[in-house]
Design an enzyme around this catalytic site. Structure first.
Site, short mmCIF file in Angstrom:
data_model
loop_
_atom_site.label_atom_id
_atom_site.label_comp_id
_atom_site.label_asym_id
_atom_site.label_seq_id
_atom_site.Cartn_x
_atom_site.Cartn_y
_atom_site.Cartn_z
N ARG A 1 0.83 -1.22 0.00
CA ARG A 1 0.00 0.00 0.00
C ARG A 1 0.86 1.26 0.00
NH1 ARG A 1 -2.03 1.38 6.14
NH2 ARG A 1 -0.43 0.22 7.23
N GLU B 1 -19.09 3.43 -0.25
CA GLU B 1 -18.35 2.69 -1.27
C GLU B 1 -19.13 2.49 -2.56
OE1 GLU B 1 -18.75 1.68 1.89
OE2 GLU B 1 -16.77 2.12 2.68
N SER C 1 -5.01 5.33 5.34
CA SER C 1 -4.67 3.90 5.36
C SER C 1 -4.35 3.36 3.96
CB SER C 1 -5.83 3.09 5.94
OG SER C 1 -6.11 3.54 7.24
N PHE D 1 -14.43 -3.89 1.49
CA PHE D 1 -15.52 -2.94 1.18
C PHE D 1 -15.62 -2.69 -0.33
CE2 PHE D 1 -13.75 -1.35 5.39
CZ PHE D 1 -14.54 -2.21 6.12
N HIS E 1 -5.41 -3.53 2.24
CA HIS E 1 -5.86 -4.33 3.38
C HIS E 1 -6.51 -5.64 2.93
CE1 HIS E 1 -4.97 -0.50 5.11
NE2 HIS E 1 -5.14 -0.95 6.33
N ARG F 1 -1.57 -4.40 3.72
CA ARG F 1 -1.25 -3.45 4.78
C ARG F 1 0.11 -3.75 5.39
NH1 ARG F 1 -1.85 -4.07 10.54
NH2 ARG F 1 -1.71 -2.02 11.52
N ASP G 1 -7.40 -5.80 13.29
CA ASP G 1 -8.79 -5.39 13.04
C ASP G 1 -9.74 -6.58 12.94
OD1 ASP G 1 -8.46 -2.72 13.23
OD2 ASP G 1 -8.53 -2.29 11.08
#
Lengths: 274, 311
Positions: free
Chosen positions: B7, B55, B34, B80, B106, B164, B114
């Site tokens: 990322r 989204e 992020s 998402f 991610h 990530r 998470d």
């Protein structure tokens, strides 16, 4: 004020479009007459009075855009595009048939003049936002029009997009809500009420105009008002009659997504031509 | 070698490309810090659009921008992007074949702490099932940068799968990246280790371990899962066995894609290393990789068991 000759011309064109809709759907054996007939006058006002377009150059970068978010009203859009000369009139007979350029719902890759592929409800306003943002980025003065159904307002994405259009101050965007009061399963207020539509859009930061969606004078005045509005998108809530122009279809939920038989089509055409 | 998350490389690459390609616009859904699109946002604020936590609208707006000649990069977390907005990607982007790049970060369980709600383990399966979509899953920072550029140049929808968690850099700047072209990173004849994303590094480690036991493993990097490089897969299948490795469900991902090709063209014993049809959980990325059986050691074990079965 519209000149009398132009008003007559628009009314005659609307009649023609409604006849095409009936013939196309009858020939296809399936389709959505109710919501096509209810939004016909809005489409005629846009394409035959307002929009800056060039049917010989459908991808002209400076053209005004139109997104039919309630994609099931495709017959109305196709009839208008054919009358404008985007493709031959004979194509209308091929609606929904295998290999046709006229799909059940609008397909921008198959049909000249269709600016966005739609049909899955709730997605058109987001695309229209993207077009309006691109116009601002490029310093172009084209305008973006989008037509939503009132039942369609039950989709959450519409409100994500409504929030964004006001946030980005998309005053080059005008939305119409075809407020005919009916959706597949019944009256919109019985199924899942999106009312009060005007208040909701106002709360989302839009300029709201309420009109009779079958009165060309009102439709065109509202478009003019929207063009003058700075810093806000405009929604024109057009109060309409589902099945408008065909007496046995008017306000009848059963005609949302059903084709007329040959006899029924004849009866409809007789009523339309008068 | 320094560890860099893909990322991070994405954020840098995007900001660099933005200089060169003025049609690039970037959209994010409140995760720009992020996803690292914030690097682009700072440099080109007028071409950056944070649509908020929405989204579906993210994908639809990107589609509309693409119809007007823009090259939108839409970023959020993989779960998402591909889950929440699947149908928008399908109907507003892939069906009209619009030039939208979905760069999702991610991906996989190395999201870590998470937990399962944020760990996408089915995104490759979802994205590769869509006609017109190209699916790219880079292995390290260098490959990511090249993939971002390639995605921008390619006309049509692209799904870029990014992570990530910092991973070791495998390639140097001279590395040549071509969409749809698998890369043989190590030759071998006993078993082929076919990997994507962060599992490429694990496969290279596994090949080292296997070599100590006299097993010669070929290592193939499949950075483009769709369209998949059949030629390199057929070459790999000349080994007597194939192990696929991915940080993704074994259902529908790289393992499935490889099996689909080989079952029709060159049947060979295959074992799939991946998440075995369960959701993730909270934890440190390395610990999760162990817990879910997607480490170099798991690849070694899979390879050895296959070799035993054909001997």
């Amino acid at each position: 004020m519209l000149k009398k000759e132009e008003l007559v011309h628009l009314q005659e064109m609307a009649k023609k479009i409604r006849c095409h809709i009936i013939e196309m759907i009858a020939e296809a054996g399936s389709g959505h007459p109710g919501g096509s007939l209810s939004c016909t006058d809005i489409l005629v006002a846009l394409y035959f009075h307002e929009m800056r377009i060039d049917p010989s150059n459908p991808n002209w970068q400076d053209r005004d855009r139109f997104v039919l978010s309630k994609g099931h009203a495709a017959p109305a859009l196709y009839a208008v595009l054919a009358e404008k000369g985007y493709f031959p009139m004979e194509e209308l007979k091929t609606l929904r048939k295998t290999g046709s350029m006229l799909q059940g719902h609008p397909d921008m890759k198959k049909t000249p003049g269709v600016d966005m592929t739609t049909g899955s409800l709730g997605q058109g306003l987001s695309a229209a936002n993207g077009m309006a943002i691109a116009g601002k980025l490029d310093g172009k003065d084209y305008r973006v029009y989008v037509l939503l159904g009132d039942g369609e307002l039950e989709e959450g994405q519409v409100w994500e997009a409504a929030m964004a259009a006001a946030h980005y101050k998309l005053d080059n965007l005008t939305a119409f809500v075809d407020h005919n009061g009916l959706q597949i399963d019944g009256s919109i207020t019985d199924v899942m009420s999106p009312e009060i539509i005007e208040e909701k859009f106002k709360a989302f930061g839009w300029h709201v105009i309420d009109i009779n969606g079958h009165d060309f004078e009102e439709i065109i005045n509202a478009i003019e008002q929207a063009k003058k509005m700075k810093g806000k998108p405009t929604v024109i809530v057009a109060n309409t009659v589902k099945g408008k122009g065909v007496p046995y279809m008017e306000n009848q939920v059963d005609w949302h997504g059903k084709a007329p038989t040959k006899e029924q089509a004849q009866e409809a055409l007789k009523a339309l031509i008068g | 070698m320094a560890k860099i998350a893909t990322r991070e490389a994405y954020g840098e690459a995007l900001a660099e490309l933005g200089e060169e390609i003025k049609d690039i616009v970037v959209l994010d859904a409140d995760l720009s810090k992020s996803t690292k699109t914030t690097v682009f946002a700072k440099k080109f604020p007028e071409r950056f659009f944070n649509v908020g936590i929405a989204e579906q609208n993210l994908m639809g707006t990107a589609a509309g921008l693409a119809t007007c000649g823009k090259i939108p990069f839409a970023s959020t977390f993989a779960v998402f992007a591909c889950g929440r907005a699947f149908e928008q990607i399908r109907n507003s982007i892939c069906y009209p074949n619009l030039n939208v790049k979905i760069a999702a970060t991610h991906a996989g369980i190395t999201v870590g702490e998470d937990g399962a709600t944020h760990q996408s383990i089915e995104d490759i399966a979802l994205m590769r099932s869509l006609p017109n979509m190209t699916v790219i899953s880079p292995a390290d920072a260098v490959e990511t940068k090249k993939a971002v550029r390639a995605a921008a140049m390619l006309k049509g929808p692209v799904y870029l799968r990014l992570g990530r968690h910092p991973v070791e850099t495998i390639f140097d700047d001279s590395y040549e990246f071509e969409v749809g072209k698998g890369v043989v990173l190590r030759d071998g004849k006993d078993v082929a280790l076919i990997a994507t994303g962060i599992m490429v590094g694990e496969s290279l480690k596994a090949a080292e371990i296997l070599a100590r036991d006299g097993i010669e493993a070929m290592v193939v990097n499949i950075h483009t899962i769709k369209p998949i490089d059949e030629e390199v897969l057929l070459k790999a299948a000349e080994c007597k066995a194939v192990v696929t490795a991915e940080e993704h469900s074994i259902i529908g991902g790289l393992g499935s894609a490889v099996a689909e090709v080989l079952i029709e063209k060159k049947p060979v014993l295959i074992k799939r290393v991946g998440i075995r049809d369960v959701f993730g959980m909270s934890g440190k990325p390395e610990e999760l990789m162990k817990a879910y059986g997607i480490t170099a050691e798991d690849i070694v074990n899979a390879a050895k068991s296959l070799i035993l079965s054909y001997k």
